[in-house]
Design a protein around this motif. Structure first.
Motif, mmCIF file in Angstrom:
data_model
loop_
_atom_site.group_PDB
_atom_site.id
_atom_site.type_symbol
_atom_site.label_atom_id
_atom_site.label_comp_id
_atom_site.label_asym_id
_atom_site.label_seq_id
_atom_site.Cartn_x
_atom_site.Cartn_y
_atom_site.Cartn_z
ATOM 1 N N LEU A 96 -4.531 -7.912 2.103
ATOM 2 C CA LEU A 96 -4.120 -6.672 1.454
ATOM 3 C C LEU A 96 -3.054 -5.979 2.293
ATOM 4 C CD1 LEU A 96 -5.762 -4.004 3.005
ATOM 5 C CD2 LEU A 96 -7.625 -5.477 2.226
ATOM 6 N N GLY A 97 -2.458 -4.953 1.731
ATOM 7 C CA GLY A 97 -1.486 -4.188 2.501
ATOM 8 C C GLY A 97 -0.793 -3.126 1.686
ATOM 9 N N ALA A 98 -0.270 -2.132 2.381
ATOM 10 C CA ALA A 98 0.534 -1.064 1.787
ATOM 11 C C ALA A 98 1.683 -0.789 2.751
ATOM 12 C CB ALA A 98 -0.295 0.194 1.557
ATOM 13 N N ILE A 99 2.888 -1.137 2.358
ATOM 14 C CA ILE A 99 4.034 -1.118 3.252
ATOM 15 C C ILE A 99 4.990 0.006 2.856
ATOM 16 C CG2 ILE A 99 6.020 -2.444 4.085
ATOM 17 C CD1 ILE A 99 4.379 -4.985 3.413
ATOM 18 N N LEU A 100 5.135 0.969 3.733
ATOM 19 C CA LEU A 100 6.085 2.068 3.531
ATOM 20 C C LEU A 100 6.400 2.706 4.874
ATOM 21 C CD1 LEU A 100 7.674 4.186 1.850
ATOM 22 C CD2 LEU A 100 5.532 5.476 1.649
ATOM 23 N N GLU A 101 7.675 2.869 5.146
ATOM 24 C CA GLU A 101 8.126 3.661 6.281
ATOM 25 C C GLU A 101 8.553 5.015 5.726
ATOM 26 O OE1 GLU A 101 10.753 2.492 10.031
ATOM 27 O OE2 GLU A 101 11.991 2.800 8.260
ATOM 28 N N SER A 102 7.833 6.063 6.110
ATOM 29 C CA SER A 102 8.051 7.379 5.516
ATOM 30 C C SER A 102 8.953 8.262 6.364
ATOM 31 C CB SER A 102 6.716 8.112 5.324
ATOM 32 O OG SER A 102 5.939 7.519 4.309
ATOM 33 N N ASN A 103 9.990 8.761 5.741
ATOM 34 C CA ASN A 103 10.858 9.786 6.307
ATOM 35 C C ASN A 103 10.399 11.110 5.714
ATOM 36 O OD1 ASN A 103 13.046 11.661 6.605
ATOM 37 N ND2 ASN A 103 14.460 9.965 6.931
ATOM 38 N N ARG A 104 9.853 11.977 6.538
ATOM 39 C CA ARG A 104 9.249 13.228 6.072
ATOM 40 C C ARG A 104 10.223 14.063 5.236
ATOM 41 N NH1 ARG A 104 3.928 15.328 6.477
ATOM 42 N NH2 ARG A 104 3.807 14.487 8.600
ATOM 43 N N PHE A 105 11.532 13.878 5.470
ATOM 44 C CA PHE A 105 12.537 14.737 4.853
ATOM 45 C C PHE A 105 13.169 14.126 3.607
ATOM 46 C CE2 PHE A 105 12.387 15.205 9.471
ATOM 47 C CZ PHE A 105 11.868 16.490 9.556
ATOM 48 N N ALA A 106 12.707 12.941 3.218
ATOM 49 C CA ALA A 106 13.249 12.230 2.065
ATOM 50 C C ALA A 106 12.390 12.491 0.822
ATOM 51 C CB ALA A 106 13.307 10.734 2.369
ATOM 52 N N ILE A 139 -8.938 -14.245 -0.348
ATOM 53 C CA ILE A 139 -9.396 -13.233 -1.311
ATOM 54 C C ILE A 139 -8.270 -12.200 -1.428
ATOM 55 C CG2 ILE A 139 -11.198 -11.591 -1.930
ATOM 56 C CD1 ILE A 139 -12.202 -14.459 -1.669
ATOM 57 N N PRO A 140 -7.299 -12.436 -2.306
ATOM 58 C CA PRO A 140 -6.177 -11.504 -2.412
ATOM 59 C C PRO A 140 -6.599 -10.221 -3.127
ATOM 60 C CG PRO A 140 -5.958 -13.242 -4.051
ATOM 61 C CD PRO A 140 -7.167 -13.593 -3.219
ATOM 62 N N CYS A 141 -6.447 -9.124 -2.451
ATOM 63 C CA CYS A 141 -6.830 -7.830 -3.025
ATOM 64 C C CYS A 141 -5.613 -7.168 -3.676
ATOM 65 C CB CYS A 141 -7.417 -6.928 -1.946
ATOM 66 S SG CYS A 141 -8.901 -7.584 -1.169
ATOM 67 N N MET A 142 -4.678 -6.702 -2.836
ATOM 68 C CA MET A 142 -3.480 -6.056 -3.361
ATOM 69 C C MET A 142 -2.454 -5.957 -2.251
ATOM 70 S SD MET A 142 -2.953 -2.362 -5.235
ATOM 71 C CE MET A 142 -1.346 -1.995 -5.965
ATOM 72 N N LEU A 143 -1.184 -6.124 -2.616
ATOM 73 C CA LEU A 143 -0.083 -5.859 -1.702
ATOM 74 C C LEU A 143 0.905 -4.956 -2.416
ATOM 75 C CD1 LEU A 143 1.137 -6.436 1.098
ATOM 76 C CD2 LEU A 143 2.483 -8.252 0.027
ATOM 77 N N ALA A 144 1.157 -3.800 -1.808
ATOM 78 C CA ALA A 144 2.108 -2.831 -2.353
ATOM 79 C C ALA A 144 3.167 -2.550 -1.304
ATOM 80 C CB ALA A 144 1.396 -1.535 -2.755
ATOM 81 N N ALA A 145 4.414 -2.416 -1.729
ATOM 82 C CA ALA A 145 5.500 -2.119 -0.786
ATOM 83 C C ALA A 145 6.591 -1.347 -1.488
ATOM 84 C CB ALA A 145 6.061 -3.405 -0.181
ATOM 85 N N SER A 146 7.149 -0.406 -0.759
ATOM 86 C CA SER A 146 8.278 0.392 -1.227
ATOM 87 C C SER A 146 9.371 0.335 -0.181
ATOM 88 C CB SER A 146 7.845 1.852 -1.430
ATOM 89 O OG SER A 146 8.966 2.716 -1.561
ATOM 90 N N HIS A 147 10.617 0.482 -0.628
ATOM 91 C CA HIS A 147 11.672 0.738 0.336
ATOM 92 C C HIS A 147 11.340 2.043 1.071
ATOM 93 C CE1 HIS A 147 14.175 -2.476 -1.017
ATOM 94 N NE2 HIS A 147 14.369 -1.976 -2.224
#
Length: 509
Positions: A8-18, A68-76
């Motif tokens: 599983l995974g959740a991929i995001l690098e967050s810029n607080r000001f974006a 056991i694939p659960c979920m993979l989510a990713a955003s730019h």
């Protein structure tokens, strides 16, 4: 015994000001559940995270296993993720784990610098919720970007955290494989490894975190050398530079050392590396080139070709990909033989496609942009007569650097000639870290005198064949990724910290 391994995974690098990361930001890149995860991971040119695919391939190559694939989510990279989005990801993973029954291990593929509307540390939240489901004895292994903001919650939830070692990021395959090989060893040993974590009040900007240069490269090399010397006991050394723009209480350079069994050995080495890092803190500074100086260089015909980083507008750090200040300055000066990539302007890309190759259009950058929001203040309109040189549907496979071999879906794209400048316009907001952004149009990078990329550092690997470090310049442009600390209203960074507070001390107390 065939181990059951949840993925599983959740991929995001967050810029607080974006702008906030919406559901559409994930569904446009990666939003996969169940067997769709494995199908994409095993594709010849997967679109999903490289380290995730590498983990799957390594597990396939090293013996039987039951994924056991659960979920993979990713955003730019974007702003804080909406609460509803990350909670849906977490709930989906929890439900998949409960449905699967007991598992033997979990692999989590995250970035590590995500921020949510309701939580400074949704990476840690996801990991902690997974731990609650699987219990304390199931090994949890995670891969993270070296720009991760490591929280103690993340460390407490996992048994092994494997961080990238290269910036530009060109070792995702190796790190995915390392996570898989290490997991195999942990399962064979039947004992959980022990992790130590030391965080420093040192909050460097990303431009100082190049792994081939001092001081960050010095730290990574030292850590790997010491790990090799203690390989019988130390399983992994990862040094995380942090992501300044996340603006969280967990920002700061972190050393995470994992021992096979001896926690004291991990703690000792983590402290040793932290002491070296703190002694080098004043070296985590870097000068940028003013726009005026960049224009002067571009006009100089008696020099070798150069590449400019539009450092303030890096989509790879949450930038809009739409600021026009550098383009405007170069165009006004009459610069020739220049390639610029890549502007994220879907409306302009559509105008070019509607007109067709060879046609002349009024290229209006940002004409459909709402400039009322704080994050759009630098996306100023720019208009010029342009010839449509080439068009592309934007589906390509990366050629070099961090996206080599990875399928990219950039959406309708165009190459526009504006005077002596050729500008690449794309639909999907992506940093230009790969030469394919130019070569997909047949543009000759070697023939350009000046190349400009909307990328902060990853372009260095993609364009190394043309531009050695001595011909790379980072330009001081305004935008959501301007790497100067004093330009931002940080509200959550731990204080005091260096370089914001020159009198910072460590250890504190």
């Amino acid at each position: 015994m065939t181990p059951k391994v949840a993925l599983l995974g959740a991929i995001l690098e967050s810029n607080r000001f974006a702008p906030p990361a919406e559901l559409a930001d994930f569904t446009s890149l990666t939003w996969l559940k169940g067997e769709d995860v494995m199908t994409e991971a095993r594709a010849a040119t997967p679109k999903l995270a490289t380290e995730f695919a590498a983990f799957v391939r390594a597990m396939d190559a090293t013996g039987d296993w039951a994924p056991i694939p659960c979920m993979l989510a990713a955003s730019h990279p974007a702003g804080p993720v909406r609460e509803s989005v990350i909670e849906e990801v977490i709930a989906t993973c929890e439900n998949a784990l409960r449905t699967a029954g007991p598992v033997d291990a979990v692999y989590i593929c995250n970035h590590g610098a995500m921020v949510a509307e309701h939580d400074h540390d949704p990476d840690g939240l996801l990991m902690a919720r997974v731990r609650e489901v699987v219990g304390p004895k199931v090994p949890i292994v995670s891969t993270l970007d070296l720009h991760a903001n490591i929280s103690q919650r993340m460390v407490d939830a996992c048994d092994l955290i494997v961080g990238y070692r290269t910036n530009p990021h060109v070792d995702q395959i190796e790190r995915g494989e390392e996570a898989a090989f290490s997991l195999r060893r942990v399962l064979a040993a039947g004992t959980l490894p022990k992790m130590a974590h030391v965080k420093l009040p040192l909050v460097p900007a990303s431009i100082t975190l190049l792994s081939a240069e001092h001081p960050y490269g010095t730290l990574i090399d030292y850590g790997q050398r010491r790990q090799a010397e203690q390989r019988s006991e130390i399983l992994n050394v990862s040094i995380f530079g942090n992501f300044l723009f996340s603006d969280t209480p967990d920002n700061g350079l972190s050393i995470v050392v994992t021992a096979r069994e001896d926690l004291a050995a991990a703690e000792s080495l983590a402290t040793e590396i932290a002491e070296l890092a703190w002694s080098l803190r004043r070296d985590f500074k870097r000068e940028l080139m003013p726009i005026g100086d960049a224009v002067a260089v571009a006009l100089d015909h008696d020099r070798a070709p150069v590449i400019f980083s539009d450092a303030g507008d890096n989509p790879g750090g949450g930038g809009s990909g739409r600021t026009t200040a550098l383009l405007s300055a170069l165009h006004a000066a009459g610069v020739e033989d220049c390639l610029i990539g890549s502007f994220c302007d879907p409306e302009l890309a559509q105008d070019a496609h509607a007109a067709g190759v060879g046609q002349t259009i009024a290229a209006r950058f940002n004409y459909a942009r709402d400039l009322s929001e704080s994050w759009t203040q630098w996306d100023q309109p720019f208009e010029a007569v342009a010839e449509v040189l080439a068009l592309h549907d934007g589906t390509v496979v990366g050629e070099k650097g961090m996206t080599a071999g990875r399928r990219l879906v950039l959406g309708p794209s165009a190459a526009l000639r504006i005077g002596g400048i050729t500008v690449v316009v794309i639909t999907d907001r992506t940093q230009t870290a790969d030469p394919v952004f130019f070569t997909m149009f047949g543009l000759d990078i070697a023939a350009a005198r000046t190349v400009v990329v909307k990328s902060r550092g990853h372009f260095r690997a993609g364009f190394a064949d043309w531009f050695p470090p001595s011909r790379v310049y980072e330009v001081d442009t305004a935008g959501l990724t301007s790497p100067l600390h004093d330009r931002w209203p940080f509200a959550h960074l731990p204080r005091p910290n260096f370089p914001m507070d020159s009198d910072s001390v460590w250890p504190r107390g």
